[in-house]
Design a protein around this motif. Sequence first.
Motif, mmCIF file in Angstrom:
data_model
loop_
_atom_site.group_PDB
_atom_site.id
_atom_site.type_symbol
_atom_site.label_atom_id
_atom_site.label_comp_id
_atom_site.label_asym_id
_atom_site.label_seq_id
_atom_site.Cartn_x
_atom_site.Cartn_y
_atom_site.Cartn_z
ATOM 1 N N LEU A 58 12.577 -7.200 -3.135
ATOM 2 C CA LEU A 58 11.323 -6.124 -3.184
ATOM 3 C C LEU A 58 10.217 -6.840 -2.840
ATOM 4 O O LEU A 58 9.704 -8.008 -3.275
ATOM 5 N N SER A 59 9.328 -6.365 -2.113
ATOM 6 C CA SER A 59 8.073 -7.001 -1.568
ATOM 7 C C SER A 59 6.827 -5.790 -1.614
ATOM 8 O O SER A 59 7.299 -4.584 -1.270
ATOM 9 N N VAL A 60 5.856 -6.478 -1.807
ATOM 10 C CA VAL A 60 4.540 -5.678 -1.741
ATOM 11 C C VAL A 60 3.739 -6.183 -0.568
ATOM 12 O O VAL A 60 3.108 -7.283 -0.802
ATOM 13 N N ILE A 61 3.573 -5.275 0.129
ATOM 14 C CA ILE A 61 2.572 -5.619 1.143
ATOM 15 C C ILE A 61 1.268 -5.084 0.895
ATOM 16 O O ILE A 61 0.852 -3.890 0.877
ATOM 17 N N HIS A 62 0.295 -6.058 0.586
ATOM 18 C CA HIS A 62 -0.908 -5.616 0.060
ATOM 19 C C HIS A 62 -1.710 -5.022 1.013
ATOM 20 O O HIS A 62 -2.760 -3.934 0.715
ATOM 21 N N GLY A 63 -1.681 -5.359 2.285
ATOM 22 C CA GLY A 63 -2.423 -4.998 3.373
ATOM 23 C C GLY A 63 -3.772 -5.885 3.518
ATOM 24 O O GLY A 63 -4.029 -6.819 2.709
ATOM 25 N N PHE A 64 -4.530 -5.804 4.654
ATOM 26 C CA PHE A 64 -5.729 -6.784 4.771
ATOM 27 C C PHE A 64 -7.009 -5.711 5.171
ATOM 28 O O PHE A 64 -6.852 -5.447 6.350
ATOM 29 N N ALA B 111 -9.954 -6.541 5.986
ATOM 30 C CA ALA B 111 -10.839 -6.725 7.065
ATOM 31 C C ALA B 111 -10.171 -6.759 8.842
ATOM 32 O O ALA B 111 -10.782 -7.151 9.518
ATOM 33 N N GLY B 112 -8.971 -6.086 8.507
ATOM 34 C CA GLY B 112 -8.264 -5.993 9.808
ATOM 35 C C GLY B 112 -8.292 -4.413 10.153
ATOM 36 O O GLY B 112 -7.656 -3.667 9.710
ATOM 37 N N ASP B 113 -9.147 -4.286 11.267
ATOM 38 C CA ASP B 113 -9.551 -2.604 11.524
ATOM 39 C C ASP B 113 -8.160 -2.369 12.615
ATOM 40 O O ASP B 113 -8.358 -2.391 13.576
ATOM 41 N N VAL B 114 -7.011 -1.935 12.059
ATOM 42 C CA VAL B 114 -5.806 -1.677 12.830
ATOM 43 C C VAL B 114 -5.515 -0.263 12.297
ATOM 44 O O VAL B 114 -5.741 0.150 11.396
ATOM 45 N N PRO B 115 -4.691 0.595 13.230
ATOM 46 C CA PRO B 115 -4.307 2.037 12.950
ATOM 47 C C PRO B 115 -3.522 1.996 11.539
ATOM 48 O O PRO B 115 -3.492 3.148 10.901
ATOM 49 N N GLU B 116 -2.847 0.942 11.183
ATOM 50 C CA GLU B 116 -1.670 1.192 10.151
ATOM 51 C C GLU B 116 -1.952 0.157 9.017
ATOM 52 O O GLU B 116 -1.095 -0.342 8.248
ATOM 53 N N MET B 117 -3.180 -0.141 8.834
ATOM 54 C CA MET B 117 -4.020 -0.689 7.493
ATOM 55 C C MET B 117 -3.480 -0.159 6.355
ATOM 56 O O MET B 117 -3.542 1.144 6.183
ATOM 57 N N GLY B 118 -3.124 -0.893 5.247
ATOM 58 C CA GLY B 118 -2.983 -0.375 3.988
ATOM 59 C C GLY B 118 -1.730 -1.115 3.174
ATOM 60 O O GLY B 118 -1.030 -1.819 3.930
ATOM 61 N N THR B 119 -1.487 -0.502 2.120
ATOM 62 C CA THR B 119 -0.651 -1.300 1.145
ATOM 63 C C THR B 119 0.769 -0.669 1.100
ATOM 64 O O THR B 119 0.663 0.875 1.191
ATOM 65 N N LYS B 120 1.818 -1.171 1.366
ATOM 66 C CA LYS B 120 3.185 -0.675 1.354
ATOM 67 C C LYS B 120 4.155 -1.396 0.411
ATOM 68 O O LYS B 120 4.232 -2.739 0.183
ATOM 69 N N VAL B 121 5.308 -0.895 -0.115
ATOM 70 C CA VAL B 121 6.317 -1.419 -0.855
ATOM 71 C C VAL B 121 7.537 -1.427 0.147
ATOM 72 O O VAL B 121 7.978 -0.575 0.640
ATOM 73 N N CYS C 36 14.924 -11.085 11.169
ATOM 74 C CA CYS C 36 14.257 -11.105 10.116
ATOM 75 C C CYS C 36 13.229 -12.035 9.948
ATOM 76 O O CYS C 36 12.806 -13.021 10.764
ATOM 77 N N ALA C 37 12.096 -11.850 9.124
ATOM 78 C CA ALA C 37 11.021 -12.514 9.090
ATOM 79 C C ALA C 37 10.328 -12.739 7.816
ATOM 80 O O ALA C 37 10.342 -11.753 6.904
ATOM 81 N N GLU C 38 9.747 -13.940 7.392
ATOM 82 C CA GLU C 38 8.826 -13.803 6.178
ATOM 83 C C GLU C 38 7.557 -13.428 6.325
ATOM 84 O O GLU C 38 6.993 -13.755 7.457
ATOM 85 N N LEU C 39 6.769 -12.770 5.626
ATOM 86 C CA LEU C 39 5.392 -12.237 5.882
ATOM 87 C C LEU C 39 4.492 -12.458 4.646
ATOM 88 O O LEU C 39 4.954 -12.960 3.685
ATOM 89 N N ASP C 40 3.196 -12.753 4.881
ATOM 90 C CA ASP C 40 2.452 -12.912 3.982
ATOM 91 C C ASP C 40 1.866 -11.311 3.736
ATOM 92 O O ASP C 40 1.895 -10.478 4.438
ATOM 93 N N PRO C 41 1.852 -11.163 2.428
ATOM 94 C CA PRO C 41 1.614 -9.925 1.697
ATOM 95 C C PRO C 41 0.078 -9.433 2.444
ATOM 96 O O PRO C 41 -0.051 -8.186 2.422
ATOM 97 N N HIS C 42 -0.864 -10.112 2.850
ATOM 98 C CA HIS C 42 -2.174 -9.586 3.209
ATOM 99 C C HIS C 42 -1.743 -9.570 5.048
ATOM 100 O O HIS C 42 -2.333 -9.975 5.915
ATOM 101 N N SER C 43 -0.982 -8.276 5.128
ATOM 102 C CA SER C 43 -0.666 -8.096 6.438
ATOM 103 C C SER C 43 -0.647 -6.548 6.781
ATOM 104 O O SER C 43 -0.761 -5.745 5.818
#
Length: 489
Positions: free
Chosen positions: A227-233, A235-245, A135-142
């Motif tokens: 419950l977490s919201v991944i805001h997305g980032f 400025a990161g040009d990657v295939p799976e960029m975006g907001t997720k819950v 398991c891991a802790e994440l920054d939401p801007h990911s």
Amino acid sequence: MRIFTAALATETNTFAPICIDRRGFEASLYAPPGQHPATPTLCTAPITVGRRVCAEKGWTLIEGTAAWADPAGLINRRAYESLRDEILEQLKAALPVDGVVLGLHGAMVADGYLDPEGDLLARIRDVVGPDILVCAELDPHSHLTAKRVQAADFFVAFKEFPHTDFVDRAQDLWNIAVAQLEGRVAPVMSVFDCRMIDVFPTSKEPMRSFVDRLMEIEASDDDVLSLSVIHGFMAGDVPEMGTKVIAVTNGKAEKGQALARKLGLELFSKRGTFMMPSMDEKQAVSQALLSSQGPVVIADMWDNPGGGTAGDATVLLEELLARGAQNCAIGMIWDPIAVQICMAAGEGAEIPLRFGAKSAPGTGHPVDGLVKVVKLQPNAEMRFGDSIAPFGDAAHIHLKGIDIILSSVRVQSYDPSLFTALGIDPLTKHILVIKSTNHFYAAFSKIAAEILYCAAGTPYPNNPALTPYRHARKDIWPIMADPHGTEAA
């Protein structure tokens, strides 16, 4: 129980011209096993919290390397692979383990690796096998990729932006990990793709109420572990960029999926309403000068080293100089060469100096002037909540009524202590210019008479509809007007 912990984190702005090698990590945080300080850095709280949790439980905590680099551009391939392999070898040496608890950011991109965290997690899973907790802790801007979700049991992300809760969320991560290891819960992770990218400050509505409700659901529903919201980032040009819950439930996958979807569609329905209203540099300076009280804080929100920019833009400083503004302080402008020159000159010296605006177009022009070197501070630091943020050797210079801090390490403006570290009392200044999108708010709002958000120049790609992405998906808002197929959603 034997638990392995480590941290590898940075945030990559793939449009930024500043690349990161191992020296970038060493300048911010590089702590070999057992050498992590008692105070956590943003993404290393699982280590410091883990020390306390394992001591209380009588469990063995095996610490691996902790490495954090302040956000910038692409990570050097050898730097990423060497840090990754260092942690993997430490994990192999620690076997057998009952669990792996990590601190990650989630928006790293390295030369040859669009998904370094997915690569690391998949390799960790290969080492420990399918039945060991990961398991891991994440920054939401990911970026929450399918590879990461497949490799991990669950993730917990910071809820707050500014990120004032990274220690609390590390505690949540460990609470779930302990409950799983003791057989009291069976975490299941459900993810909903909001098909959008936005900026979600929790210091204002509508995100404030949304996050409060997430915590209410966690507290009131025994099935919901996190419950977490991944805001997305953006400025990161990657295939799976975006907001997720993310919904982590106690064995209730269908309930978790339904809840994640409901919350995700609610976010989507409010797209475009979350960001702070901003103004250009002329409007910001005019409004600040008209204010009868100070300090007025002007946030140079897009020249934010926390988003991977250089932090050397001079657009606001040029406007202040052009308007003859007095009793102002700028914190900070990144220019290691100018700092070296000031260090050589010494405190009290008056020298001709050119500084700032070296990194990229859209950051203004280098500033030339006869400056006074007021104060020099080797290894300067400021506070950030429970953490310490170093900004390297620093110089306080004075130019035409304006106090300016020059730094040798790029870091955003978290806290007024960045000014006091260089002998400036921020409470005596009429205008404070800082470089941060929203992390500054928790600390600076306590002293500010007024806060102005300024979009000055173009150091950061802040409009996804116009950003020239090469890898990012095109089926998300605002690149696509209505990716869910109905405005009613």
